[in-house]
Motif scaffolding. Structure first.
Motif, PDB file in Angstrom:
ATOM      1  N   VAL A  85     -12.146 116.111  69.930  1.00 53.85           N
ATOM      2  CA  VAL A  85     -12.080 114.762  70.510  1.00 53.85           C
ATOM      3  C   VAL A  85     -10.993 114.731  71.582  1.00 53.85           C
ATOM      4  N   TYR A  86      -9.849 115.351  71.282  1.00 53.15           N
ATOM      5  CA  TYR A  86      -8.766 115.412  72.251  1.00 53.15           C
ATOM      6  C   TYR A  86      -9.197 116.185  73.495  1.00 53.15           C
ATOM      7  N   LYS A  87      -9.857 117.337  73.300  1.00 54.19           N
ATOM      8  CA  LYS A  87     -10.283 118.151  74.435  1.00 54.19           C
ATOM      9  C   LYS A  87     -11.269 117.386  75.323  1.00 54.19           C
ATOM     10  N   ALA A  88     -12.184 116.646  74.717  1.00 50.64           N
ATOM     11  CA  ALA A  88     -13.171 115.884  75.494  1.00 50.64           C
ATOM     12  C   ALA A  88     -12.489 114.774  76.296  1.00 50.64           C
ATOM     13  N   SER A  89     -11.538 114.082  75.674  1.00 50.66           N
ATOM     14  CA  SER A  89     -10.845 113.001  76.399  1.00 50.66           C
ATOM     15  C   SER A  89      -9.990 113.571  77.526  1.00 50.66           C
ATOM     16  N   ARG A  90      -9.375 114.719  77.287  1.00 54.36           N
ATOM     17  CA  ARG A  90      -8.576 115.345  78.332  1.00 54.36           C
ATOM     18  C   ARG A  90      -9.458 115.791  79.505  1.00 54.36           C
ATOM     19  N   ARG A  91     -10.634 116.361  79.189  1.00 50.91           N
ATOM     20  CA  ARG A  91     -11.550 116.777  80.243  1.00 50.91           C
ATOM     21  C   ARG A  91     -12.012 115.583  81.065  1.00 50.91           C
ATOM     22  N   ARG A  92     -12.327 114.456  80.411  1.00 48.14           N
ATOM     23  CA  ARG A  92     -12.739 113.255  81.144  1.00 48.14           C
ATOM     24  C   ARG A  92     -11.627 112.747  82.052  1.00 48.14           C
ATOM     25  N   GLU A  93     -10.415 112.752  81.538  1.00 50.13           N
ATOM     26  CA  GLU A  93      -9.284 112.260  82.336  1.00 50.13           C
ATOM     27  C   GLU A  93      -9.016 113.172  83.533  1.00 50.13           C
ATOM     28  N   TYR A  94      -9.062 114.483  83.322  1.00 54.59           N
ATOM     29  CA  TYR A  94      -8.847 115.405  84.433  1.00 54.59           C
ATOM     30  C   TYR A  94      -9.940 115.263  85.492  1.00 54.59           C
ATOM     31  N   GLU A  95     -11.175 115.045  85.068  1.00 61.82           N
ATOM     32  CA  GLU A  95     -12.272 114.847  86.023  1.00 61.82           C
ATOM     33  C   GLU A  95     -12.054 113.573  86.823  1.00 61.82           C
ATOM     34  N   ARG A  96     -11.618 112.504  86.139  1.00 61.84           N
ATOM     35  CA  ARG A  96     -11.346 111.239  86.828  1.00 61.84           C
ATOM     36  C   ARG A  96     -10.231 111.408  87.859  1.00 61.84           C
ATOM     37  N   LEU A  97      -9.158 112.095  87.474  1.00 59.68           N
ATOM     38  CA  LEU A  97      -8.045 112.329  88.397  1.00 59.68           C
ATOM     39  C   LEU A  97      -8.468 113.209  89.573  1.00 59.68           C
TER      40      LEU A  97
END
Length: 195
Positions: A85-97
């Motif tokens: 769950v943490y990895k998925a949220s981090r990937r989404r945030e990095y993509e947004r940035l």
């Protein structure tokens, strides 16, 4: 693997098999031909073409959650399902940035390009103006365009060279006075003003 014998089940590659062989496209040409044959089997069927891919922007992504109840670090829940769950949220945030940074870079590049274009246009205009002044100075130094053998480009002034307009004879009346001139048609445009 099965043994070659009568008791083994034949496959489509086996010459003893009664099943039709599978046709596989081995080259791009044969694959394309197969697709065209499929389309021509039912010409009345509507063909749906995929739309153009949309450009990914930061606004096209799902917004980040407004309230995060359980903030966790990268080592929180390691070895359990929470790590994914943490990895998925981090990937989404990095993509947004990354998309936000790409938009900023694109705007900056567009602004730089506009600035360079305006600079080039300004230089071209300055050079054109300089050349125009130089031509006018040269023309004034030789006394206009009378000394050169080239015809004048001014359309408002009558040309001194070329065929002369037909001369109009003035009728003399019996008492020696001038009469009216005979009307001749001169080719050209006649403009009538509405009063």
């Amino acid at each position: 693997m099965s043994e070659p014998g009568p008791e083994s089940v034949p496959t489509s590659a086996d010459p003893r098999s009664k099943r039709p062989t599978k046709r596989r496209a081995v080259t791009p040409h044969s694959e394309h031909a197969t697709q065209i044959d499929t389309l021509f089997k039912d010409p009345s069927k509507e063909i749906k073409l995929p739309g153009a891919p949309r450009a990914h922007t930061s606004s096209s992504l799902a917004p980040p959650p407004e309230i995060v109840a359980n903030v966790q670090g990268s080592s929180a829940g390691a070895g359990s399902g929470e790590f994914h769950v943490y990895k998925a949220s981090r990937r989404r945030e990095y993509e947004r940035l990354r998309l936000m940074q790409a938009e900023v870079d694109k705007e900056k590049n567009n602004a730089d390009w506009e600035k360079q274009r305006e600079e080039a246009k300004r230089k071209d205009d300055e050079k054109t103006e300089k050349n125009r002044r130089r031509r006018e100075k040269k023309r004034a130094a030789r006394g206009g365009n009378k000394d050169s053998g080239k015809p004048s480009m001014d359309v408002d002034k009558p040309s001194t060279k070329g065929p002369k307009p037909p001369s109009r004879a003035i009728d003399q009346t019996a008492d020696g006075g001038e009469g009216h001139q005979p009307a001749e048609e001169v080719p050209g445009v006649i403009i009538h003003e509405d009063d």
